[in-house]
Design a protein around this motif. Structure first.
Motif, short mmCIF file in Angstrom:
data_model
loop_
_atom_site.label_atom_id
_atom_site.label_comp_id
_atom_site.label_asym_id
_atom_site.label_seq_id
_atom_site.Cartn_x
_atom_site.Cartn_y
_atom_site.Cartn_z
N TYR A 15 0.81 -1.07 -0.02
CA TYR A 15 -0.02 -0.04 0.06
C TYR A 15 0.88 1.32 -0.04
O TYR A 15 1.63 1.28 0.78
CB TYR A 15 -1.05 -0.01 1.38
CG TYR A 15 -1.95 -0.85 1.16
CD1 TYR A 15 -3.14 -0.99 0.74
CD2 TYR A 15 -1.89 -2.05 2.06
CE1 TYR A 15 -4.11 -1.75 0.52
CE2 TYR A 15 -3.01 -3.09 2.16
CZ TYR A 15 -4.05 -2.99 1.47
OH TYR A 15 -5.07 -3.68 1.37
N LYS A 24 3.46 0.25 3.00
CA LYS A 24 3.16 -0.82 3.86
C LYS A 24 3.19 -2.09 3.00
O LYS A 24 2.31 -2.32 2.10
CB LYS A 24 1.66 -0.52 4.56
CG LYS A 24 1.16 -1.98 5.32
CD LYS A 24 2.11 -1.79 6.62
CE LYS A 24 1.89 -3.28 7.29
NZ LYS A 24 2.69 -3.58 8.47
N ALA A 26 2.05 -5.15 2.89
CA ALA A 26 0.91 -6.09 3.45
C ALA A 26 1.09 -7.48 3.35
O ALA A 26 0.40 -8.39 3.87
CB ALA A 26 -0.44 -5.43 3.19
N PRO A 45 -3.32 -12.69 13.22
CA PRO A 45 -3.64 -11.55 14.16
C PRO A 45 -3.92 -10.41 13.25
O PRO A 45 -3.84 -10.32 12.21
CB PRO A 45 -2.33 -11.37 14.91
CG PRO A 45 -1.32 -12.10 14.12
CD PRO A 45 -1.79 -13.04 13.20
N ASN A 46 -4.48 -9.47 14.02
CA ASN A 46 -4.85 -8.13 13.26
C ASN A 46 -3.57 -7.41 12.42
O ASN A 46 -2.81 -7.64 12.97
CB ASN A 46 -5.35 -6.99 14.33
CG ASN A 46 -6.87 -6.96 14.27
OD1 ASN A 46 -7.61 -7.07 13.28
ND2 ASN A 46 -7.23 -6.60 15.50
N GLY A 47 -3.98 -7.13 11.39
CA GLY A 47 -3.06 -6.57 10.36
C GLY A 47 -2.03 -7.66 9.63
O GLY A 47 -1.08 -7.28 9.03
N ALA A 48 -2.42 -8.74 9.95
CA ALA A 48 -1.79 -10.02 9.23
C ALA A 48 -1.76 -9.86 7.60
O ALA A 48 -0.78 -10.26 7.15
CB ALA A 48 -2.22 -11.33 9.61
N GLY A 49 -2.86 -9.27 7.07
CA GLY A 49 -2.88 -9.46 5.75
C GLY A 49 -4.13 -9.99 5.11
O GLY A 49 -4.49 -10.26 3.92
N LYS A 50 -4.92 -10.74 5.95
CA LYS A 50 -5.89 -11.46 5.76
C LYS A 50 -7.06 -10.56 4.90
O LYS A 50 -7.44 -11.19 3.77
CB LYS A 50 -6.74 -11.86 6.88
CG LYS A 50 -5.83 -12.72 8.03
CD LYS A 50 -6.88 -13.07 9.33
CE LYS A 50 -7.42 -12.15 10.08
NZ LYS A 50 -6.54 -11.20 10.67
N SER A 51 -7.42 -9.61 5.05
CA SER A 51 -8.54 -8.93 4.45
C SER A 51 -8.07 -8.40 2.97
O SER A 51 -8.39 -8.45 1.92
CB SER A 51 -9.11 -7.78 5.24
OG SER A 51 -9.72 -7.75 6.30
N THR A 52 -6.44 -8.03 3.07
CA THR A 52 -5.88 -7.68 1.89
C THR A 52 -6.11 -8.88 0.86
O THR A 52 -6.43 -8.67 -0.32
CB THR A 52 -4.42 -7.20 2.13
OG1 THR A 52 -4.49 -6.04 3.07
CG2 THR A 52 -3.73 -6.81 0.84
P1 ADP Z 1 -6.18 -8.25 8.43
O1 ADP Z 1 -7.19 -8.15 7.66
O2 ADP Z 1 -5.37 -9.37 8.49
O3 ADP Z 1 -6.41 -7.45 9.97
P2 ADP Z 1 -5.33 -6.19 6.76
O4 ADP Z 1 -5.26 -6.73 5.53
O5 ADP Z 1 -6.63 -5.34 7.04
O6 ADP Z 1 -5.00 -7.16 7.92
O7 ADP Z 1 -4.12 -5.09 6.84
C1 ADP Z 1 -2.74 -5.59 6.56
C2 ADP Z 1 -1.77 -4.33 6.78
O8 ADP Z 1 -1.93 -3.54 5.72
C3 ADP Z 1 -2.03 -3.65 7.94
O9 ADP Z 1 -0.69 -3.17 8.73
C4 ADP Z 1 -2.89 -2.35 7.45
O10 ADP Z 1 -2.66 -1.45 8.23
C5 ADP Z 1 -2.50 -2.12 6.17
N1 ADP Z 1 -3.51 -1.83 5.30
C6 ADP Z 1 -4.69 -2.29 5.18
N2 ADP Z 1 -5.49 -1.43 4.11
C7 ADP Z 1 -4.63 -0.40 3.81
C8 ADP Z 1 -5.15 0.84 2.96
N3 ADP Z 1 -5.78 0.86 2.25
N4 ADP Z 1 -3.90 1.57 2.99
C9 ADP Z 1 -2.68 1.36 3.87
N5 ADP Z 1 -2.44 0.40 4.55
C10 ADP Z 1 -3.42 -0.58 4.48
#
Ligand code: ADP
Ligand code: MG
Length: 310
Positions: A15, A24, A26, A45-52
């Motif tokens: 990102y 970042k 990710a 854990p939170n921030g791992a990259g799952k949603s990405t």
């Molecule tokens: P999870 O779903 O596992 O909690 P995310 O995929 O949401 O993790 O996020 C992975 C990393 O990417 C985190 O450090 C988050 O802060 C960062 N991140 C997620 N979306 C964005 C974005 N749109 N812009 C910048 N950083 C992002």
């Protein structure tokens, strides 16, 4: 029928940092295969990259590099087919407030090119328990109802792969049960491959055939639920000693840590060591026990453990 519902190779996402923030990384080159027909858990854990990762599969986030195949279709070479094969229930409650549930499903079906005669809006509303809200405005729906509607939207085009991103975070028991009932039914009756992310270890244990664990943008483990959770079947017993502690308890399979308040936190694998074994080791070291309690292994600890041991 394909062998793998999802095939991800070398997936990277960086990102761009906005307003002085650093960029970042990710996802740092993830390989992942999800076998067709399974209920598959993606944990981390939170921030791992799952949603990405999930949002890249859904076509909502653009990958930086790597390849994603959905139901055999490469996302870049066959964008239409790969998109048609997957339905995603996102983590965010992003609904257009001006649509009714029925309207939202119809619009979604339209976006996916489902002909009017083949649309299943009423059946889907029934399935997610929103029939009586079919014509209410989305802005009047409770959080739980919005989640139900998001599940419904993910299903309008009858995808082979259904992805649920933390569907049960912060929802009540009734909704959680409704979700799992539906997910199981889709998997059993229609053979839908299910991918879900969750924070709850017990939930993953109960629902998933296979689990992948991701931490800081890297895949750290993937195995059958039995093998994986056997490996991380970690428990913690916390002993408050009645007096001075001269020697820490010692026994195979115990790891003992002294806390600031004088308590001894003893971690052990529940499948190899019983609570009785732990207490015996404590007594053998001459410690008299004032108080004892058990703690569930923290998911964060489990990830650390896995990251260390592999
Ligand atoms: P999870 O779903 O596992 O909690 P995310 O995929 O949401 O993790 O996020 C992975 C990393 O990417 C985190 O450090 C988050 O802060 C960062 N991140 C997620 N979306 C964005 C974005 N749109 N812009 C910048 N950083 C992002
Ligand atoms: Mg997330």
């Amino acid at each position: 029928m394909v062998q793998n519902a999802i095939e991800i190779r070398g997936l990277q996402k960086t990102y761009r940092g906005g307003r002085g923030e650093p960029e970042k990384h990710a996802l740092k080159g993830v390989d992942l295969s999800v076998p067709a027909g399974k209920i598959f858990g993606l944990l981390g854990p939170n921030g791992a990259g799952k949603s990405t990762m999930i949002n890249i599969m859904a076509g909502l986030v653009t990958k930086t590099s790597g390849s994603v195949r959905i139901w055999g279709f490469d996302q870049d070479e066959n964008p239409r087919q790969s998109r048609a094969a997957i339905g995603v229930m996102p983590q965010e409650l992003n609904l257009d407030p001006f649509f009714t549930p029925h309207g939202a499903l119809e619009v979604q079906a339209g976006l996916y090119g489902v002909p009017k005669a083949q649309r299943q809006s009423d059946a889907i509303l029934e399935m997610v328990g929103l029939s009586d809200k079919a014509d209410a405005y989305a802005r009047t729906l409770s959080g739980g109802m919005r989640r139900r509607l998001l599940l419904g939207k993910a299903l309008v085009h009858g995808p082979q792969v259904l992805v649920l991103d933390e569907p049960t975070a912060g929802v009540d028991i009734e909704l959680r049960q409704m979700l799992w009932r539906n997910v199981r039914r889709l998997n059993e009756e229609q053979g839908t491959t299910i991918i879900l992310t969750t924070h709850y270890l017990e939930e993953a244990e109960e629902m998933c055939d296979e689990i992948a664990i991701i931490n800081q943008g890297e895949l750290v483990a993937q195995d059958s639920t039995r093998n994986l959770l056997g490996h991380i079947d970690q428990k913690c017993m916390v002993i408050q000693p009645a007096g001075e502690v001269d020697a820490l308890p010692e026994a195979e399979g115990l790891s003992v840590e002294r806390r600031a308040d004088g308590a001894l936190a003893i971690s052990y694998q529940a499948n190899a060591t019983s609570a009785e074994d732990v207490l015996n080791a404590v007594r053998a070291s001459g410690i008299s026990i004032q108080d004892v309690k058990t703690e569930q292994a923290d998911l964060e600890d489990v990830f650390l453990e896995l990251t260390r041991s592999r």
